[in-house]
Each structure stands twice: as structure tokens, then as C-alpha cells.
Design a protein around this motif. Structure first.
Motif, PDB file in Angstrom:
ATOM      1  N   ASN A  10      -0.563   6.062 -14.287  1.00  0.00           N
ATOM      2  CA  ASN A  10       0.215   7.291 -14.447  1.00  0.00           C
ATOM      3  C   ASN A  10       1.042   7.641 -13.222  1.00  0.00           C
ATOM      4  O   ASN A  10       1.816   8.578 -13.237  1.00  0.00           O
ATOM      5  N   SER A  11       0.863   6.902 -12.147  1.00  0.00           N
ATOM      6  CA  SER A  11       1.657   7.176 -10.947  1.00  0.00           C
ATOM      7  C   SER A  11       2.887   6.265 -10.887  1.00  0.00           C
ATOM      8  O   SER A  11       3.582   6.217  -9.894  1.00  0.00           O
ATOM      9  N   THR A  12       3.124   5.533 -11.949  1.00  0.00           N
ATOM     10  CA  THR A  12       4.259   4.621 -11.953  1.00  0.00           C
ATOM     11  C   THR A  12       5.372   5.125 -12.875  1.00  0.00           C
ATOM     12  O   THR A  12       5.122   5.513 -14.012  1.00  0.00           O
ATOM     13  N   ASP A  35      -2.922   0.934  -6.340  1.00  0.00           N
ATOM     14  CA  ASP A  35      -2.687   2.179  -7.042  1.00  0.00           C
ATOM     15  C   ASP A  35      -1.958   3.180  -6.171  1.00  0.00           C
ATOM     16  O   ASP A  35      -2.567   3.944  -5.458  1.00  0.00           O
ATOM     17  N   ASN A  36      -0.668   3.164  -6.188  1.00  0.00           N
ATOM     18  CA  ASN A  36       0.074   4.205  -5.489  1.00  0.00           C
ATOM     19  C   ASN A  36       1.315   4.523  -6.287  1.00  0.00           C
ATOM     20  O   ASN A  36       1.532   3.975  -7.363  1.00  0.00           O
ATOM     21  N   GLN A  38       0.823  -1.210   0.000  1.00  0.00           N
ATOM     22  CA  GLN A  38       0.000   0.000   0.000  1.00  0.00           C
ATOM     23  C   GLN A  38       0.859   1.263   0.000  1.00  0.00           C
ATOM     24  O   GLN A  38       0.434   2.307  -0.465  1.00  0.00           O
ATOM     25  N   GLU A  39       2.069   1.139   0.523  1.00  0.00           N
ATOM     26  CA  GLU A  39       2.921   2.338   0.567  1.00  0.00           C
ATOM     27  C   GLU A  39       3.553   2.602  -0.805  1.00  0.00           C
ATOM     28  O   GLU A  39       3.713   1.685  -1.584  1.00  0.00           O
ATOM     29  N   ASP A  40       3.955   3.844  -1.014  1.00  0.00           N
ATOM     30  CA  ASP A  40       4.699   4.162  -2.232  1.00  0.00           C
ATOM     31  C   ASP A  40       6.064   3.475  -2.142  1.00  0.00           C
ATOM     32  O   ASP A  40       6.724   3.557  -1.120  1.00  0.00           O
ATOM     33  N   SER A  41       6.465   2.819  -3.201  1.00  0.00           N
ATOM     34  CA  SER A  41       7.681   2.007  -3.109  1.00  0.00           C
ATOM     35  C   SER A  41       8.650   2.263  -4.245  1.00  0.00           C
ATOM     36  O   SER A  41       8.268   2.652  -5.352  1.00  0.00           O
ATOM     37  N   ASN A  78       1.162   2.753 -21.593  1.00  0.00           N
ATOM     38  CA  ASN A  78       0.884   3.751 -20.576  1.00  0.00           C
ATOM     39  C   ASN A  78       1.881   3.639 -19.429  1.00  0.00           C
ATOM     40  O   ASN A  78       2.293   2.551 -19.061  1.00  0.00           O
ATOM     41  N   ALA A  79       2.228   4.788 -18.874  1.00  0.00           N
ATOM     42  CA  ALA A  79       3.065   4.863 -17.677  1.00  0.00           C
ATOM     43  C   ALA A  79       3.240   6.341 -17.379  1.00  0.00           C
ATOM     44  O   ALA A  79       3.117   7.171 -18.275  1.00  0.00           O
ATOM     45  N   GLY A  80       3.509   6.657 -16.124  1.00  0.00           N
ATOM     46  CA  GLY A  80       3.731   8.060 -15.773  1.00  0.00           C
ATOM     47  C   GLY A  80       5.012   8.558 -16.407  1.00  0.00           C
ATOM     48  O   GLY A  80       5.072   9.622 -16.991  1.00  0.00           O
TER      49      GLY A  80
END
Lengths: 446, 481
Positions: A223-225, A194-195, A164-167, A249-251
Motif C-alpha cells: 500500500n505504500s507503492t 517495504d518503503n 532502503q530509501e523511498d524512491s 493491490n497497490a497504494g
């Protein structure tokens, strides 16, 4: 020094202490020294103002977390017959396949002799993300295919995130293919949550004599990756490698492919598509080094760039002194759909041998007006005519795919992607084979 | 490789430089080294106004903060900027007519095939000859002044037309543009100035000839061309230097301003001393050339034939600011022995409906390296723009290199941009075909090379095309009929 840099160095220190394999330990230490000297802000020319800073300035957790199980992860590709192995959260390998006739294990568990070629193909890279990967990788696939082995089913190597955390992940793969062998590998990075994610992935591949490798790499991420993926391939005599890169797709995405043709008669073919829109940033770097005579290489990269997006293609073919009778070609074609989209293309040729046939070409343009007019004159709406033309533009690359389910899936994804908004599906002239696709939620997160 | 090809390669490698003599002319020479005093010395020698001295000093201070660029595919030992003489001039000055010119100088220019007197009478080409750092003689002044065309040495222009010089100097190449441009702005000694008034079609072709003579000197000339609304000029530049064992630096600036509906054609035949066959000596040719198409429908065309210089670092560029403006770049670069050339162009599209064409032909022989490096940038506002680039390389022998470094940036969706490049040697089939029809390998190679470069050579003005062909055959002697 920002907090991410600090925590990565701490992680590397811990990993070095824990490392049992002395040669790998040595490599980790050297890489950490190197990292300390490099600029983590990343102003390297190859990135061309990439918004990588936005991703690097975030807070990520980097420590290794115990993984219980992967929650319901299902592969995007339907009906594919394959053997899949998972790497969860960058450190735990799940491999339920039996009797594959090859060795598949976590890279942190390999023995000294098995790891003999570790960091050999990518040794000279001056890149801080490369050095931190070598210093602080937490896991990855180690694949060893013996001589004279034909692996029938495609092998899927999937790295999944369920934290769940941003990694921030440093994943390192090593693939050794013996002589006279054949294998198809499908590589994906994915997330069930989704993080914010930063995936720094390096794959080293050593291909033996007369062997054949098909490598598929797919990016359909939120988009957050941010993904920085580098593949280093070393090919021996008469080996053939096909690589396929599908960037939907990707950030932020940087895909790097370095092919070294070190013995006579090796052949390297790479194909790529990139569909970039919104504020995405995708860059492709392709380096092909012809070090031996009679080798062949070809690259075809095609992209469609829309909205405020930016695409970069940096290609380089180097033909060294002894690499006579080389045939090399490189093609990069781009279609710009919006007024604010940007394309940057640098196809470089460096040639030190005289008996060669090398060429490159790059184009940036739009859809052919006459073709559009022709179709409209025959009763096809402008929108549909555009879709057909774009689809045909990308189709050249899709047609090169040898695995049918991937071909179908990619073709559908591209069609869906080109349609943009889902509401347009109703009047669409292109029929997707997958009915569910039309109901599925758009992958992009605004 | 068959023996005749071997023989040819040997011949190419052994070809000698024909302009390598030294002229014994009395010269005014500044002490070695570079500091503010030297700049003041140069400025005082030339009796310059104070604004120009300020300009030089500003550039010098800027230069001190800059680093020498090393991104080019060039390999040379570090240049000691304090070991260069920044000013050398033939002693006799203020010449009213040709009789006053030092006879030694006249002889030199005759040897070079630029007989000032003769040329004035016969060929109808106005020549401004720059010897070491100083412009020695400009011919055809009278004819030109009838049409209102100003064509004179840079120092004269500073004296007689300070307003014009002030307005346009460094308007295209700012003093801090790059390391060598800053150096030139600080120490430039002379050069040519040319102004074509509104609506005038310059009746004759203008030409500058540069010659480095004195030892240990650098040459830093500056050319400024302004083509006012609706005018036309064709401008030619040639250069040679004596044969010396040490390297000499040449860091020039060419600035061109093309106003609305005007057209400028700039042709260069660059034949600085390339060094001997072991790569000893030769000129470092680090030049900044740039033009701006300021008004609508302006056109700027660069044509260059590069056969000389030990190291070349040169990217003639066009800023296409006016709508519908056109930029062209045609280049043949030949490198032999240990020469290294990193050359190409920059096309910056700013105005709407602008067009650019790039044709570059590289020929590498011996141990040389020949690189094309180019940038095509189509900006946001440059809608409906078009670029076509073609860069081909031809390799002779397995010890040379040919490289292509194109950079392409497109920022709008109505423009079309194409780049293509090929690298190969002369194909066996082509040679076989010629042999079969009774053409010897040597003449076949000549034929093929000539055909290969023709697209560019045909762009040169008549007088220059002859010289360029001669030079090309000099560089590839025995192969061109």
C-alpha cells in the motif's frame, strides 16, 4: 515548485548532458521543456480526485544508485517456465539468458537506429508524468524481436527495487516485434523492501505484420507503492495483441493502455480485473484508436470495490473516418461491496465512420439476490455463496489467460483476496491449489 | 453504397428549412452590447422591481468572472458578446384580447402552425407565445384560472406574483451554475411562468412557442414551472427562427420544481434554424434545463425532439431529491448538414429508492456531429436506487460522426446502474429483408428510422407527436411514409 519536481528536473538535466544518442537527447530536451510548462500538482480530469498528491508530496531520492546485486528475489508465480530478465532500481539490467534469438538490452545502451521509434507511439500525450519519464528515464527494457521468430517460452520483464530509501523511478521500455513473430511477455514491478515507492513506467510496443503478442501485467504491491503505468501499442496489418491487467493491490494505481490499430485487419483484445479495498485507488484508462478498416477490438474490465476504495474506468474507442467495417466493443462491470466504496465509469465512443458495429456497456451493482438465496436454500452459507459468486464474476476474465501457471496463480490470488482475512480460510469452500498460500502473510500493509 | 442510398443522402443534405421567413413587425430594440447600463435598460423597460434588477446585476458580475465552456464536442467561432442585441420586443404591448395583437404577428404564428385563436378554440391547449424576447399572448387564461393554475408570461408573474417568483427563481439553476446560465440570469427578457396549485391536475396541456425574429438578437427566455404537492402538468415547448446568414445565440433557462407526489412532463420540439446546407448561419442553442423532484414520490419526465439549431449544447437534468422520486429522459436528436449537437442529461440521485431512465436516440446525416453526453450520479444516501440508460446512434453517410460520452458514478452498494450504447448504420440485412418483400430502399429506411425513434416519439403528447413526426420526416424527407 516542490522538492520532488526540482530533483526530477536536475536528474533530467544530468541525463541530457550524459546522453550520447542524439535523437534520444533531442526527445529528452523537448520533453523537459514540456514538463516545465505543465502542472505537476496533477489536477487532470482523468484522475478524478486521485490521492496522487499524497504520493507526489513525499520526499523521494531520484539519483541513480550503483547496484551490487539483487537480493534473493523470487518470482511470485510458481512453476512457471520462462526466461526472466531484471531491471534493478530502474537502471541496471540483469539478463542471464542466452540464445534467446532476440535482442534484450538496457534502453540507455541502444544505438541510434535501434532507438528510431523511441517516443513515437506516445508522442502526443499531454501528461506531466509522461514528459518527465521521457526526459528523465534512467533505464528500461529494450526488446527487439526479428521477423519470423516464435519465442516459445514466456519472457518475464521484472523491475525490482531493493533500495532502503523511498524512491521515484522513471522506467522506459521499448519493444519492437517484427513481422510474423510471436511472443508472450509478462511484466511486473516489484520490491523486496517495504518503503514508499513511486514507479512511473512507460512501455512503447510496435507490433509488425501478422505478429502475435500476449502481454500480462500484474500488480500485487504494498500500500505504500504508487504505480503509474502506461502502455502504448501500435499494431500493423493482421497483428493480434492480447493484454491482461491484473490489479490486486497497490497504494495508488493508474494503468493506461493506448492501442492504435494503424493497418487493416489488426485485432486488439484487453482484459482486466481490479480488486480494490481499504483506501486504495485504482484507475484504468483504455484508449483504442481504429485508424484502418476491418479492425477489431474488445475490452472486458471487471472490478470488485470494497471498503472506502475507489475505482475508475475511463474507456474510449475512436473510430476514424477511414476505419470502415470496424467492430468494437467495451464492457465494464463493477460490484460494490460496501456503502462507502465508489465507482466512476466513463465508457466513451467517438465514431466518424458509418459502416461500423460499436457498442459499450457499463454496470454497477451487487450480487444477485436470487442466486444468493438459491445457494443458501441448498445449504451453502451466505459467506460461501458470496465467495462463489464473486469468484465466478472474476472468473470470466481469468479464463481468458493462456498461460496455465499464471491462470492458477491468479485464480488463487483472487480467491485469497476475496476471502479477505486469513482466518476465514478454514471454512472456505474454494480450495486454493497452493497450500502455502494459506499460511503466507497477507500482502496488504495497513 | 448503392445509388438509392446516395440519392437519399443527397436529398437529406438538400432539405430546406421551412420556417425561415422574417416577419416585418415594428420592434423596440436595445443598443448592441452588454454592460450594466443595458441590464438596467432591460429592467427599466420591463418596469421591474429592484430585487430583480439586483438579481440581474449579481448574475452579470458573476458572468464576467466566468469562462465560456468548451468541453462540448462543438466547433464554432468565438462569440462576440458585445455584438449581440440583448433586447428586442414587438412594439405594441398590453394586449387584452387577441384583436389587439399585431396582425403581422398573428400571421406569423399561423404560418408556424400555431394559430392562437384557432388553437384556443379547438385543441384545448393553452399557448404562451414568446416572440423575440417578449411574451406576446397567452391563451386560455380564463379556463386555467378557474382551476387556480397560473400560466402567464414571466414579466406578468413578476408583477402579479412576486412572492412566488422570488421563492423559486434560480432555486434549481443558481445564477452562477454555468456561463450561459449566468448570462441568461443577467439579461433574460421574458419567458413563461407556471404554477399548479396543490392537488390540481392541469386540465389542458400548456405550451410555449418561441420565435426569434429580429436580426442580430439573442434570445434569453426563462421558464419557471412549479408543480405543488400532488399536482400534474404536461408542458410543451416549440421554437423556430428566421433564416439568416449570421449565427444567433439562444441561451435559455428552464427551471422546474416538482413537489411531493406531483408530476411534470416537459416536452420539447426544438426546430431553431439549423443553418444552410453549407453550415452558414443558424442558431446556437446553449440551454440550461433542470428540474428538481423536491418531495417524495415526485416525477419529472423530459422528452425532446431535436432537429434544429446549428449548435446544440443542452443537458436537461433531474435532481432526484425526494425519496422514491422518478426522473426520465427521452430524446431523439437528428443532425444534418453541418449541424453539431452535444446533448444528453444529468440524473442526480440523492433520495432513497429513486429511479431514472434514459433513452437517447441519435441520428447523424451529412457532415454533422451528434453527441450524447450524460451523467448518472448515485450518491451515498441514495440507497436502493436504479438507473437504466440506453443510447443508440444511427449513422447515414461516411462524413458524419456519432459519439457517446456517458459518465457514471456510483457511491453506494444497494443501487443498480446500467448503461448500454450501440452505434451502427442501418444494417444491410434489414434493408435486404425489406427489399425482398417489395419495399423500396427509401421506404425501408423510413420504416426503420421510424421504428428506431418510436420509443421516444410515443412519449410525446398527441399534438406534439404529430408535429415531431412531421419534423422528423422533414429532416429525413422522402424516407418516412
Amino acid at each position: 515548485m516542490n522538492s520532488l519536481e526540482k530533483s526530477l528536473i536536475n536528474l533530467a538535466d544530468d541525463l541530457i548532458k550524459a546522453e550520447k544518442n542524439s535523437s534520444v537527447k533531442q526527445k529528452r530536451m523537448e520533453a523537459l521543456d514540456c514538463f516545465a510548462k505543465q502542472d505537476f500538482n496533477y489536477k487532470s480530469d482523468n484522475w478524478l480526485n486521485a490521492k496522487i498528491d499524497v504520493f507526489l508530496k513525499r520526499q523521494y531520492q531520484t539519483s541513480i544508485k550503483e547496484v551490487s546485486d539483487i537480493q534473493a528475489f523470487s518470482c511470485e508465480i510458481d512453476n512457471i517456465e520462462s526466461n526472466a530478465a531484471y531491471l534493478v532500481n530502474g537502471n541496471k539490467l540483469i539478463n542471464n539468458n542466452k540464445n534467446l534469438g532476440l535482442q534484450l538490452s538496457n534502453i540507455v545502451d541502444v544505438t541510434e537506429t535501434e532507438a528510431s521509434t523511441f517516443a513515437a507511439a506516445a508522442a502526443s500525450e499531454d501528461d506531466c508524468l509522461y514528459s518527465i519519464n521521457t526526459a528523465a528515464f534512467t533505464g528500461g527494457f529494450f526488446l527487439n524481436i526479428p521477423d519470423n521468430t516464435v519465442v516459445e517460452l514466456p519472457l518475464q520483464l521484472i523491475s525490482v527495487n531493493n533500495q532502503q530509501e523511498d524512491s521515484f523511478y522513471n522506467i522506459r521500455n521499448l519493444i519492437k516485434i517484427g513481422d510474423n513473430s510471436q511472443v508472450k511477455i509478462i511484466q511486473c514491478d516489484d520490491s523486496v523492501v517495504d518503503n514508499y515507492l513511486f514507479i512511473n513506467n512507460i512501455t512503447e510496443i510496435f507490433v509488425g505484420k501478422n505478429s502475435h503478442l500476449d502481454l500480462y501485467k500484474m500488480y500485487n504491491l504494498s500500500n505504500s507503492t504508487a504505480v503509474v503505468n502506461s502502455i502504448f501499442i501500435e499494431q500493423k496489418a493482421n497483428s493480434v495483441v492480447n493484454t491482461y491487467n491484473f490489479e490486486l493491490n497497490a497504494g495508488l494505481l493508474r494503468s493506461k493502455l493506448v492501442s492504435k490499430l494503424i493497418e487493416q485487419g489488426a485485432e486488439s483484445y484487453s482484459f482486466g480485473i481490479y480488486l480494490v479495498d481499504k483506501q486504495q485507488y485504482m484507475s484504468n484508462l483504455v484508449d483504442v484508436e481504429h485508424l484502418a478498416p476491418n479492425c477489431k477490438s474488445e475490452q472486458i474490465f471487471k472490478g470488485i470495490v470494497d471498503d472506502l476504495a475507489r475505482a475508475v474506468f475511463n474507456g474510449k474507442i475512436v473510430v476514424h473516418k477511414d476505419a470502415q467495417k470496424t467492430i468494437a466493443s467495451q464492457v465494464n462491470r463493477n460490484i460494490l461491496l460496501s456503502e462507502k466504496a465508489k465507482v466512476n465509469s466513463k465508457p466513451y465512443l467517438e465514431i466518424y465512420a458509418d459502416d461500423v458495429k460499436c457498442s459499450h456497456g457499463t454496470t454497477v451493482g451487487q450480487l444477485n439476490e436470487e442466486a444468493l438465496f438459491y445457494m443458501q436454500a441448498r445449504g451453502i452459507s451466505v459467506e460461501n455463496a458470496r465467495r462463489l459468486l464473486l469468484n465466478a464474476f472474476i472468473g470470466e476474465v481469468i479464463d481468458k489467460i493462456h498461460i496455465e501457471p499464471i491462470k492458477v496463480r491468479m485464480s488463487d490470488l483472487v480467491k485469497k483476496r476475496l476471502n479477505g482475512e486469513l482466518s476465514k480460510c478454514n471454512n472456505c469452500i474454494i480450495r486454493c491449489s497452493d497450500a502455502q498460500l494459506n499460511d503466507a502473510d497477507d500482502n496488504c500493509i495497513e | 453504397m448503392d445509388s438509392s442510398e446516395d440519392k437519399l443522402i443527397n436529398e437529406l443534405a438538400n432539405e430546406e428549412y421551412k420556417f425561415g421567413f422574417v416577419t416585418d413587425v415594428e420592434a423596440d430594440i436595445a443598443p448592441k452590447g452588454l454592460n450594466e447600463d443595458i441590464i438596467r435598460y432591460i429592467s427599466a423597460k420591463k418596469e421591474e422591481p429592484s430585487w430583480l434588477l439586483e438579481f440581474r446585476l449579481k448574475a452579470y458580475r458573476k458572468w464576467l468572472t466566468m469562462k465560456e465552456p468548451h468541453w462540448g464536442h462543438l466547433d464554432y467561432p468565438a462569440i462576440d458578446y458585445q455584438n449581440i442585441i440583448y433586447y428586442a420586443a414587438p412594439k405594441k404591448k398590453n394586449l387584452a384580447n387577441l384583436n389587439d395583437v399585431d396582425p403581422e404577428l398573428i400571421k406569423t404564428f399561423n404560418k408556424l402552425g400555431i394559430p392562437l385563436e384557432e388553437q384556443k378554440k379547438l385543441s384545448g391547449v393553452a399557448v404562451d407565445a414568446v416572440f423575440d424576447s417578449v411574451s406576446v399572448k397567452t391563451t386560455f387564461q380564463n379556463t386555467l384560472s378557474k382551476h387556480g393554475v397560473i400560466f402567464c408570461s414571466f414579466s406578468e408573474a413578476v408583477r402579479n406574483y412576486p412572492e412566488l417568483v422570488k421563492r423559486y427563481l434560480s432555486s434549481v439553476v443558481p445564477i452562477g451554475d454555468n456561463f450561459f446560465a449566468a448570462l441568461n440570469s443577467a439579461v433574460f427578457s421574458d419567458g413563461s411562468f407556471c404554477y399548479i396549485p396543490k392537488g390540481v391536475r392541469c386540465p389542458i396541456e400548456l405550451s410555449t412557442y418561441f420565435r426569434i425574429n429580429a436580426a442580430n438578437t439573442g434570445q434569453f427566455e426563462r421558464t419557471l414551472i412549479v408543480a405543488d404537492v400532488g399536482s400534474y402538468v404536461s408542458y410543451m415547448e416549440g421554437c423556430t427562427a428566421p433564416q439568416r446568414d449570421e449565427n444567433q445565440l439562444h441561451a435559455a433557462i428552464v427551471e422546474i420544481v416538482v413537489m411531493k407526489d406531483a408530476e411534470v412532463k416537459y416536452s420539447t420540439v426544438q426546430n431553431w434554424y439549423p443553418g444552410d446546407k453549407d453550415g452558414k448561419g443558424g442558431i446556437y442553442n446553449f440551454v440550461t434545463k433542470r428540474g428538481i423532484c423536491k418531495g417524495n414520490n415526485a416525477k419529472l419526465s423530459w422528452t425532446q425532439v431535436e432537429t434544429g439549431s446549428a449548435k446544440t449544447w443542452k443537458y436537461p437534468g433531474c435532481i432526484l431529491k425526494g425519496d422514491n422520486s422518478v426522473g426520465e429522459f427521452y430524446s431523439v436528436a437528428v443532425t444534418n448538414n453541418y449541424q453539431q449537437a452535444d446533448t444528453g442529461t444529468k440524473m442526480i440521485h440523492i433520495g432513497k429508492n429513486t429511479k431514472s431512465t434514459i433513452i437517447s436516440k441519435g441520428i447523424s446525416c451529412g457532415h454533422s456531429d451528434n453527441s450524447y453526453r450524460g451523467l448518472v450520479h448515485i450518491g451515498k444516501q441514495a440507497s436502493d436506487s436504479r438507473n437504466y440508460s440506453q443510447c443508440d446512434s444511427l449513422l447515414f453517410g461516411d462524413k458524419c460522426g456519432a459519439h457517446t460520452y456517458p459518465n457514471v458514478i456510483a457511491e453506494n452498494n444497494s443501487s443498480i446502474l446500467e448503461h448500454e450504447a450501440t452505434t451502427s448504420k442501418i444494417s444491410e440485412e434489414q434493408l435486404f429483408y425489406c427489399n425482398q418483400r417489395g419495399i423500396s430502399t427509401e421506404s425501408a429506411i423510413g420504416l426503420i428510422v421510424n421504428g428506431y425513434a418510436k420509443e421516444v416519439l410515443s412519449r410525446l403528447p398527441m399534438e406534439f407527436a404529430v408535429e415531431a413526426r412531421k419534423l422528423l420526416s422533414l429532416s429525413l424527407e422522402g424516407s418516412i411514409g
